[in-house]
Write an enzyme that holds these catalytic residues in place. Structure first.
Site, mmCIF file in Angstrom:
data_model
loop_
_atom_site.group_PDB
_atom_site.id
_atom_site.type_symbol
_atom_site.label_atom_id
_atom_site.label_comp_id
_atom_site.label_asym_id
_atom_site.label_seq_id
_atom_site.Cartn_x
_atom_site.Cartn_y
_atom_site.Cartn_z
ATOM 1 N N ASP A 84 5.732 -8.661 50.925
ATOM 2 C CA ASP A 84 4.910 -8.073 51.989
ATOM 3 C C ASP A 84 3.691 -7.324 51.406
ATOM 4 O O ASP A 84 3.703 -6.922 50.248
ATOM 5 C CB ASP A 84 5.789 -7.100 52.792
ATOM 6 C CG ASP A 84 5.244 -6.816 54.193
ATOM 7 O OD1 ASP A 84 4.115 -7.226 54.508
ATOM 8 O OD2 ASP A 84 5.986 -6.179 54.976
ATOM 9 N N LYS A 159 9.119 -16.725 51.587
ATOM 10 C CA LYS A 159 10.155 -15.818 52.076
ATOM 11 C C LYS A 159 9.733 -15.394 53.470
ATOM 12 O O LYS A 159 8.622 -14.874 53.649
ATOM 13 C CB LYS A 159 10.244 -14.586 51.161
ATOM 14 C CG LYS A 159 11.115 -13.464 51.746
ATOM 15 C CD LYS A 159 11.235 -12.295 50.783
ATOM 16 C CE LYS A 159 11.894 -11.090 51.448
ATOM 17 N NZ LYS A 159 12.094 -9.970 50.516
ATOM 18 N N ASP A 161 10.590 -13.049 56.658
ATOM 19 C CA ASP A 161 11.360 -11.872 57.073
ATOM 20 C C ASP A 161 11.559 -11.880 58.590
ATOM 21 O O ASP A 161 10.916 -12.664 59.300
ATOM 22 C CB ASP A 161 10.608 -10.617 56.615
ATOM 23 C CG ASP A 161 11.546 -9.565 56.048
ATOM 24 O OD1 ASP A 161 12.729 -9.561 56.448
ATOM 25 O OD2 ASP A 161 11.091 -8.746 55.234
ATOM 26 N N SER A 193 15.784 -14.702 56.322
ATOM 27 C CA SER A 193 16.580 -13.470 56.408
ATOM 28 C C SER A 193 17.383 -13.457 57.702
ATOM 29 O O SER A 193 17.917 -12.423 58.106
ATOM 30 C CB SER A 193 15.663 -12.249 56.351
ATOM 31 O OG SER A 193 14.927 -12.252 55.150
ATOM 32 N N ASP A 223 19.004 -5.177 51.813
ATOM 33 C CA ASP A 223 18.128 -5.202 50.639
ATOM 34 C C ASP A 223 18.765 -4.453 49.474
ATOM 35 O O ASP A 223 19.392 -3.413 49.672
ATOM 36 C CB ASP A 223 16.823 -4.435 50.936
ATOM 37 C CG ASP A 223 15.811 -5.257 51.710
ATOM 38 O OD1 ASP A 223 16.159 -6.343 52.212
ATOM 39 O OD2 ASP A 223 14.659 -4.794 51.813
#
Ligand SMILES: *[C@@H]1O[C@H](CO)[C@@H](O)[C@H](O)[C@H]1NC(C)=O
Ligand SMILES: *[C@@H]1O[C@H](CO)[C@@H](O)[C@H](O)[C@H]1NC(C)=O
Ligand SMILES: *[C@@H]1O[C@H](CO)[C@@H](O)[C@H](O)[C@H]1NC(C)=O
Ligand SMILES: *[C@@H]1O[C@H](CO)[C@@H](O)[C@H](O)[C@H]1NC(C)=O
Length: 413
Positions: A84, A159, A161, A193, A223
């Protein structure tokens, strides 16, 4: 080799074809290995205040250089992933995400070319909501344009999220985004995720049979943070869940316990060994997050331990089975290659002691499925030493120091 192929096909048919089909992008046949910014750098976007902790072009290039020059690439580490906080706060006039002008002045295609020039691969981050977890622009309503941007930049891994969305949307968004990724025509490892948000934010059990056909890997649990306590919680989660989620795990589709923090110097040498060996035993992605300049010599040796990586990257991709033998002591067992013929497999054992005193464990290999009547050679994975030859029907005494792990691989002779 032919017999491995047939065996694998057999297992594959047994486990999957009746239930679900798998994502067919040809990627992540072994668990991805690499580096990701989040664990150590997090949203390091205030570079004037913290020049040593700055998520920018220079950092990403320096990780590629370290992979190339310091043995990580030869050991198998491949993906370099920006998490991010990489974009400008506003999309451009065509609705596209724009890399932060100050921190990524030459843009993402430049970085992809630089990374590819070293024979490595490039990963990036999106979120399915209007905002990302750190309140940068998210991809909701922009799946087509954002996946197209990633493909144009030659990204190899994404990735995705799942912050800030309602449950009904969560359950369709990962499917939709996967569809647009496929439509770009560029194969990208799809890291989700979904089960984490389903279980811990929306409080419902994930339906793994829905996730396996969509994602190459998925986060099951919280996490990791750069602290032993977090590694321990994650360890406990997988110890409890291995049997249930192990069946959804294999080439092209992996449970993901999150990043290794080996390399941050946050763990003691024994704690580092526990994280590294259990991630390897789980066939987990080995993605670490640290300042490459601060990795100690011991940490680097551990990250590049080829005996350990061979177990982690075994082509069968089994998740180890935990056998709890007493409070705080668990024997993790993993079947892997090479095999002698198509009958007698190699096995690794990781005996973990989370307690505060040393324990003596009697290991009887026969109990865990080893059945060759010829001997096995026993290798100490951390030292690489061949210790002895033994029968699977014999037993051996193993002393495990407090909060430590002993890991052996047994190869059939
Ligand atoms: C960066 O950090 C400095 C010092 O803590 C602070 O004054 C400044 O407002 C921060 N800038 C941004 C953009 O957050
Ligand atoms: C898209 O999906 C099809 C069908 O599953 C598959 O054959 C193809 O390789 C995929 N393409 C990409 C780029 O992922
Ligand atoms: C030994 O174990 C393997 C793996 O579980 C199994 O396929 C094989 O049939 C067993 N062989 C014998 C002789 O028991
Ligand atoms: C184990 O057996 C193999 C094959 O017989 C032999 O080459 C090797 O030296 C033995 N290893 C040990 C540590 O005794």
């Amino acid at each position: 080799m032919v017999s491995y192929g047939i065996l694998f096909l057999g297992l594959f048919i047994l486990f999957f074809t009746n239930e679900v089909c798998l994502l067919e992008n040809g990627l992540a046949k072994t668990p991805p290995m690499g580096w990701m910014s989040w664990g150590y750098y997090m949203c390091a976007d205030n570079c004037s205040a913290n020049p040593d902790r700055c998520l920018n072009e220079e950092l990403i290039m320096s990780v590629a250089d370290a992979f190339y020059n310091e043995g990580y690439q030869e050991a198998g580490y491949e993906y370099i992933i920006i998490d991010d906080c990489w974009s400008e706060r506003q999309r451009d006039e065509k609705g596209r995400l724009v890399p932060d002008h100050k921190r990524f002045p030459r843009g993402m295609k430049f970085l992809a070319d630089y990374i590819h020039g070293k024979g490595l691969k490039f990963g990036m981050y999106l979120n399915i909501a209007v905002d990302t977890c750190m309140r940068y622009p998210g991809s909701r309503g922009h799946f087509r344009v954002d996946t197209k941007s990633l493909a144009e930049w030659d990204v190899d891994y994404v990735k995705v999220d799942g912050c800030f969305v309602e449950e009904e949307y969560l359950d369709i968004a990962y499917i939709k985004l996967g569809h647009y990724l496929n439509k770009t025509g560029r194969p990208m490892v799809y890291s989700c995720s979904w089960p984490y948000y389903k279980k811990y934010i929306h409080k419902h059990e994930p339906v793994y049979s829905q996730i396996v056909p969509i994602c190459n890997m998925w986060r099951n649990y919280h996490d990791v943070a750069v602290k032993w306590g977090h590694v321990r919680y994650i360890y406990k989660f997988y110890e409890g869940m291995a049997t249930e989620i192990g069946k959804y795990h294999g080439p092209g589709h992996w449970n993901d316990p999150d990043m290794l923090i080996v390399g941050t110097n946050a763990l003691s040498p024994n704690q580092n060994r526990i994280q590294m060996s259990i991630w390897a035993m789980l066939s987990a992605p080995l993605i670490f997050s640290c300042d490459m300049k601060q990795v100690t010599a011991d940490e680097r040796r551990l990250l590049q331990n080829l005996q350990l990586i061979a177990v982690a990257q075994d082509p069968l991709g089994r998740m180890a089975t935990p056998h709890k033998i007493q409070r705080d002591v668990t024997i993790w067992v993993k079947l892997h290659l090479p095999s002698k013929g198509d009958m007698f497999y190699s096995y690794s054992f990781a005996i973990v002691n989370l307690g505060t005193t040393s324990v003596s464990v009697t290991l009887r290999p026969r109990r865990y499925g080893l059945n060759s009547t010829d001997d096995y050679t026993v290798m100490d994975v951390f030292s690489g030493n061949m210790l002895k030859n033994m029968s699977a029907y014999a037993s051996m005494e193993v002393i495990v120091p407090p909060e430590d792990v002993i890991m052996y691989s047994l190869f059939p002779l």
